[in-house]
Design a protein around this motif. Structure first.
Motif, PDB file in Angstrom:
ATOM      1  N   THR A 187       0.821  -1.209   0.000  1.00 45.38           N
ATOM      2  CA  THR A 187       0.000   0.000   0.000  1.00 45.38           C
ATOM      3  C   THR A 187       0.853   1.255   0.000  1.00 45.38           C
ATOM      4  O   THR A 187       0.607   2.200  -0.772  1.00 45.38           O
ATOM      5  CB  THR A 187      -0.928  -0.004   1.230  1.00 45.38           C
ATOM      6  N   LEU A 188       1.870   1.314   0.863  1.00 49.29           N
ATOM      7  CA  LEU A 188       2.751   2.479   0.886  1.00 49.29           C
ATOM      8  C   LEU A 188       3.494   2.603  -0.434  1.00 49.29           C
ATOM      9  O   LEU A 188       3.690   3.721  -0.945  1.00 49.29           O
ATOM     10  CB  LEU A 188       3.747   2.367   2.041  1.00 49.29           C
ATOM     11  N   GLY A 189       3.887   1.479  -1.016  1.00 51.92           N
ATOM     12  CA  GLY A 189       4.568   1.508  -2.302  1.00 51.92           C
ATOM     13  C   GLY A 189       3.712   2.114  -3.395  1.00 51.92           C
ATOM     14  O   GLY A 189       4.209   2.818  -4.274  1.00 51.92           O
ATOM     15  N   ALA A 190       2.408   1.865  -3.349  1.00 48.79           N
ATOM     16  CA  ALA A 190       1.501   2.445  -4.346  1.00 48.79           C
ATOM     17  C   ALA A 190       1.495   3.964  -4.243  1.00 48.79           C
ATOM     18  O   ALA A 190       1.503   4.670  -5.266  1.00 48.79           O
ATOM     19  CB  ALA A 190       0.091   1.891  -4.157  1.00 48.79           C
ATOM     20  N   LEU A 191       1.493   4.479  -3.023  1.00 53.77           N
ATOM     21  CA  LEU A 191       1.508   5.936  -2.833  1.00 53.77           C
ATOM     22  C   LEU A 191       2.819   6.532  -3.322  1.00 53.77           C
ATOM     23  O   LEU A 191       2.831   7.552  -4.026  1.00 53.77           O
ATOM     24  CB  LEU A 191       1.286   6.269  -1.358  1.00 53.77           C
ATOM     25  N   ILE A 192       3.932   5.909  -2.959  1.00 56.57           N
ATOM     26  CA  ILE A 192       5.237   6.409  -3.398  1.00 56.57           C
ATOM     27  C   ILE A 192       5.330   6.396  -4.917  1.00 56.57           C
ATOM     28  O   ILE A 192       5.786   7.355  -5.551  1.00 56.57           O
ATOM     29  CB  ILE A 192       6.369   5.565  -2.773  1.00 56.57           C
ATOM     30  N   THR A 193       4.879   5.302  -5.526  1.00 62.39           N
ATOM     31  CA  THR A 193       4.936   5.194  -6.983  1.00 62.39           C
ATOM     32  C   THR A 193       4.082   6.258  -7.646  1.00 62.39           C
ATOM     33  O   THR A 193       4.473   6.847  -8.666  1.00 62.39           O
ATOM     34  CB  THR A 193       4.475   3.798  -7.428  1.00 62.39           C
ATOM     35  N   ALA A 194       2.900   6.525  -7.097  1.00 63.62           N
ATOM     36  CA  ALA A 194       2.041   7.565  -7.652  1.00 63.62           C
ATOM     37  C   ALA A 194       2.735   8.921  -7.628  1.00 63.62           C
ATOM     38  O   ALA A 194       2.670   9.690  -8.600  1.00 63.62           O
ATOM     39  CB  ALA A 194       0.728   7.628  -6.868  1.00 63.62           C
ATOM     40  N   LEU A 195       3.429   9.224  -6.541  1.00 60.34           N
ATOM     41  CA  LEU A 195       4.141  10.504  -6.449  1.00 60.34           C
ATOM     42  C   LEU A 195       5.309  10.552  -7.430  1.00 60.34           C
ATOM     43  O   LEU A 195       5.607  11.607  -8.002  1.00 60.34           O
ATOM     44  CB  LEU A 195       4.629  10.718  -5.015  1.00 60.34           C
ATOM     45  N   VAL A 196       5.962   9.412  -7.629  1.00 59.91           N
ATOM     46  CA  VAL A 196       7.034   9.347  -8.620  1.00 59.91           C
ATOM     47  C   VAL A 196       6.479   9.617 -10.026  1.00 59.91           C
ATOM     48  O   VAL A 196       7.089  10.333 -10.819  1.00 59.91           O
ATOM     49  CB  VAL A 196       7.755   7.981  -8.578  1.00 59.91           C
ATOM     50  N   VAL A 197       5.319   9.060 -10.326  1.00 54.77           N
ATOM     51  CA  VAL A 197       4.699   9.285 -11.632  1.00 54.77           C
ATOM     52  C   VAL A 197       4.363  10.757 -11.821  1.00 54.77           C
ATOM     53  O   VAL A 197       4.561  11.320 -12.905  1.00 54.77           O
ATOM     54  CB  VAL A 197       3.442   8.407 -11.792  1.00 54.77           C
ATOM     55  N   VAL A 198       3.862  11.411 -10.776  1.00 59.29           N
ATOM     56  CA  VAL A 198       3.600  12.850 -10.866  1.00 59.29           C
ATOM     57  C   VAL A 198       4.905  13.608 -11.132  1.00 59.29           C
ATOM     58  O   VAL A 198       4.956  14.500 -11.989  1.00 59.29           O
ATOM     59  CB  VAL A 198       2.946  13.371  -9.567  1.00 59.29           C
ATOM     60  N   SER A 199       5.960  13.238 -10.422  1.00 61.56           N
ATOM     61  CA  SER A 199       7.256  13.893 -10.619  1.00 61.56           C
ATOM     62  C   SER A 199       7.770  13.702 -12.039  1.00 61.56           C
ATOM     63  O   SER A 199       8.268  14.645 -12.660  1.00 61.56           O
ATOM     64  CB  SER A 199       8.268  13.342  -9.610  1.00 61.56           C
ATOM     65  N   ILE A 200       7.655  12.488 -12.555  1.00 57.61           N
ATOM     66  CA  ILE A 200       8.089  12.223 -13.928  1.00 57.61           C
ATOM     67  C   ILE A 200       7.288  13.062 -14.910  1.00 57.61           C
ATOM     68  O   ILE A 200       7.838  13.654 -15.850  1.00 57.61           O
ATOM     69  CB  ILE A 200       7.947  10.724 -14.260  1.00 57.61           C
ATOM     70  N   GLY A 201       5.985  13.136 -14.708  1.00 57.53           N
ATOM     71  CA  GLY A 201       5.152  13.931 -15.596  1.00 57.53           C
ATOM     72  C   GLY A 201       5.540  15.394 -15.597  1.00 57.53           C
ATOM     73  O   GLY A 201       5.624  16.034 -16.657  1.00 57.53           O
ATOM     74  N   LEU A 202       5.792  15.944 -14.416  1.00 59.37           N
ATOM     75  CA  LEU A 202       6.146  17.353 -14.309  1.00 59.37           C
ATOM     76  C   LEU A 202       7.530  17.642 -14.866  1.00 59.37           C
ATOM     77  O   LEU A 202       7.751  18.675 -15.509  1.00 59.37           O
ATOM     78  CB  LEU A 202       6.076  17.802 -12.843  1.00 59.37           C
ATOM     79  N   SER A 203       8.477  16.742 -14.638  1.00 59.39           N
ATOM     80  CA  SER A 203       9.874  17.017 -14.983  1.00 59.39           C
ATOM     81  C   SER A 203      10.294  16.459 -16.338  1.00 59.39           C
ATOM     82  O   SER A 203      11.120  17.063 -17.027  1.00 59.39           O
ATOM     83  CB  SER A 203      10.797  16.422 -13.906  1.00 59.39           C
ATOM     84  N   LEU A 204       9.765  15.308 -16.723  1.00 56.62           N
ATOM     85  CA  LEU A 204      10.232  14.616 -17.930  1.00 56.62           C
ATOM     86  C   LEU A 204       9.137  14.404 -18.963  1.00 56.62           C
ATOM     87  O   LEU A 204       9.403  13.829 -20.025  1.00 56.62           O
ATOM     88  CB  LEU A 204      10.837  13.255 -17.547  1.00 56.62           C
ATOM     89  N   GLY A 205       7.921  14.839 -18.678  1.00 50.21           N
ATOM     90  CA  GLY A 205       6.802  14.541 -19.560  1.00 50.21           C
ATOM     91  C   GLY A 205       6.654  15.452 -20.758  1.00 50.21           C
ATOM     92  O   GLY A 205       5.913  15.129 -21.693  1.00 50.21           O
ATOM     93  N   GLY A 206       7.333  16.583 -20.763  1.00 48.43           N
ATOM     94  CA  GLY A 206       7.148  17.562 -21.824  1.00 48.43           C
ATOM     95  C   GLY A 206       7.468  17.101 -23.230  1.00 48.43           C
ATOM     96  O   GLY A 206       6.716  17.401 -24.162  1.00 48.43           O
ATOM     97  N   PRO A 207       8.548  16.365 -23.457  1.00 50.98           N
ATOM     98  CA  PRO A 207       8.905  15.996 -24.834  1.00 50.98           C
ATOM     99  C   PRO A 207       7.955  14.999 -25.491  1.00 50.98           C
ATOM    100  O   PRO A 207       7.627  15.134 -26.671  1.00 50.98           O
ATOM    101  CB  PRO A 207      10.314  15.393 -24.680  1.00 50.98           C
ATOM    102  N   THR A 208       7.514  13.962 -24.758  1.00 55.11           N
ATOM    103  CA  THR A 208       6.747  12.879 -25.393  1.00 55.11           C
ATOM    104  C   THR A 208       5.399  12.602 -24.745  1.00 55.11           C
ATOM    105  O   THR A 208       4.637  11.782 -25.256  1.00 55.11           O
ATOM    106  CB  THR A 208       7.548  11.556 -25.361  1.00 55.11           C
ATOM    107  N   GLY A 209       5.092  13.233 -23.618  1.00 49.06           N
ATOM    108  CA  GLY A 209       3.860  12.901 -22.914  1.00 49.06           C
ATOM    109  C   GLY A 209       4.000  11.743 -21.962  1.00 49.06           C
ATOM    110  O   GLY A 209       3.013  11.235 -21.450  1.00 49.06           O
ATOM    111  N   TYR A 210       5.215  11.286 -21.735  1.00 50.71           N
ATOM    112  CA  TYR A 210       5.610  10.250 -20.763  1.00 50.71           C
ATOM    113  C   TYR A 210       4.684   9.036 -20.732  1.00 50.71           C
ATOM    114  O   TYR A 210       3.970   8.777 -19.794  1.00 50.71           O
ATOM    115  CB  TYR A 210       5.818  10.848 -19.365  1.00 50.71           C
ATOM    116  N   ALA A 211       4.799   8.206 -21.775  1.00 56.17           N
ATOM    117  CA  ALA A 211       4.054   6.940 -21.761  1.00 56.17           C
ATOM    118  C   ALA A 211       4.520   6.071 -20.587  1.00 56.17           C
ATOM    119  O   ALA A 211       3.718   5.593 -19.799  1.00 56.17           O
ATOM    120  CB  ALA A 211       4.242   6.195 -23.069  1.00 56.17           C
ATOM    121  N   ILE A 212       5.831   5.834 -20.490  1.00 54.67           N
ATOM    122  CA  ILE A 212       6.488   5.027 -19.455  1.00 54.67           C
ATOM    123  C   ILE A 212       5.773   3.695 -19.188  1.00 54.67           C
ATOM    124  O   ILE A 212       5.986   3.084 -18.132  1.00 54.67           O
ATOM    125  CB  ILE A 212       6.709   5.798 -18.139  1.00 54.67           C
TER     126      ILE A 212
END
Length: 263
Positions: A187-212
């Motif tokens: 459960t805690l891992g799901a929360l951490i992963t969700a925050l990581v996805v938000v971070s990736i979107g904000l920081s690395l999502g601009g060029p391609t829309g971050y499919a990942i």
């Protein structure tokens, strides 16, 4: 963990992931949506919450991979049996397609209104093959609801962007440790992963829309091609390999890096 657990957990979890993730893009994009033009922050946080919800629901059933890149990384790391990998991938793709169909059902009226608006329809390219460079940002008036696309079409850069972003995601998952079942997030891992996805979107999502996530892009892109949407434009199959290959390479690299640096 049984085969039915993997199939049910990954199908439902990935369907919820796409329903909420593609749903927020539809909410921001489509005319006559109350959230229209809410912007990139809404999309990035919406996708993060989508990951959180899908992972929370599936975590106790299948380990909540919800992503072939995560499955591949876990298999290389040793947390998932290689014999289970095909079932994970098929279940994830099936769930992604279900989620995309549900988004279409929820926003049915908005899709029709958007795609019959003369201002929107006039922007779409006619060809269903490779989209012209200048027209790429409008490649299909609603394609962005279902799948990703680059702002600058450069195959090397686009793949590299997806590789790097996926390494961040999968490495963040692997370094959290595994749940009691030994195969995924708690459960805690799901929360951490969700925050990581938000971070990736904000920081690395601009060029391609971050499919990942290969099925996050491929499943809904298939649905876009099949749905009876008027004036929907092409599905940009010339780009479709990038958000599949890039994340898979990233997931494999993350698994190998984990074994070298953290195991």
């Amino acid at each position: 963990m049984s085969s039915s657990d993997i199939f049910i957990g990954e199908t439902i979890g990935t369907a919820i992931l796409i329903l909420l993730g593609a749903g927020v893009v539809a909410a921001v994009t489509l005319k006559h949506s109350k959230a229209r033009d809410a912007g990139w922050l809404a999309i990035t946080f919406g996708w993060g919450f989508a990951v959180l919800t899908g992972a929370y629901l599936a975590g106790g059933v299948s380990g909540a991979h919800l992503n072939p890149a995560v499955t591949l990384g876990l298999a290389i790391q040793g947390g998932t049996e290689w014999g289970d990998v095909p079932l994970y991938l098929v279940s994830q793709l099936f769930g992604a397609m279900i989620g995309a169909v549900l988004v279409w059902a929820v926003y049915y009226g908005q899709f029709r209104a958007h795609l019959t608006d003369p201002e929107i329809v006039d922007l779409q390219p006619v060809d269903d093959g490779m989209v012209d460079q200048k027209a790429a940002p409008q490649a299909g008036p609603v394609l962005g609801v279902f799948s990703t696309g680059p702002e600058i079409r450069n195959a090397v850069q686009n793949v590299l962007t997806e590789v790097i972003a996926t390494v961040v995601l999968v490495l963040a998952i692997l370094t959290q440790g595994l749940n009691d079942a030994g195969n995924g997030l708690g459960t805690l891992g799901a929360l951490i992963t969700a925050l990581v996805v938000v971070s990736i979107g904000l920081s690395l999502g601009g060029p391609t829309g971050y499919a990942i996530n290969p099925v996050r892009d491929l499943g809904p892109r298939i649905v876009h091609a099949l749905l009876p949407l008027p004036n929907k434009g092409g599905s940009d199959w010339g780009y479709a390999w990038v958000p599949v290959v890039g994340p898979l390479i990233g997931g494999a690299l993350a698994g190998g890096l984990y074994n070298l640096a953290f195991a």
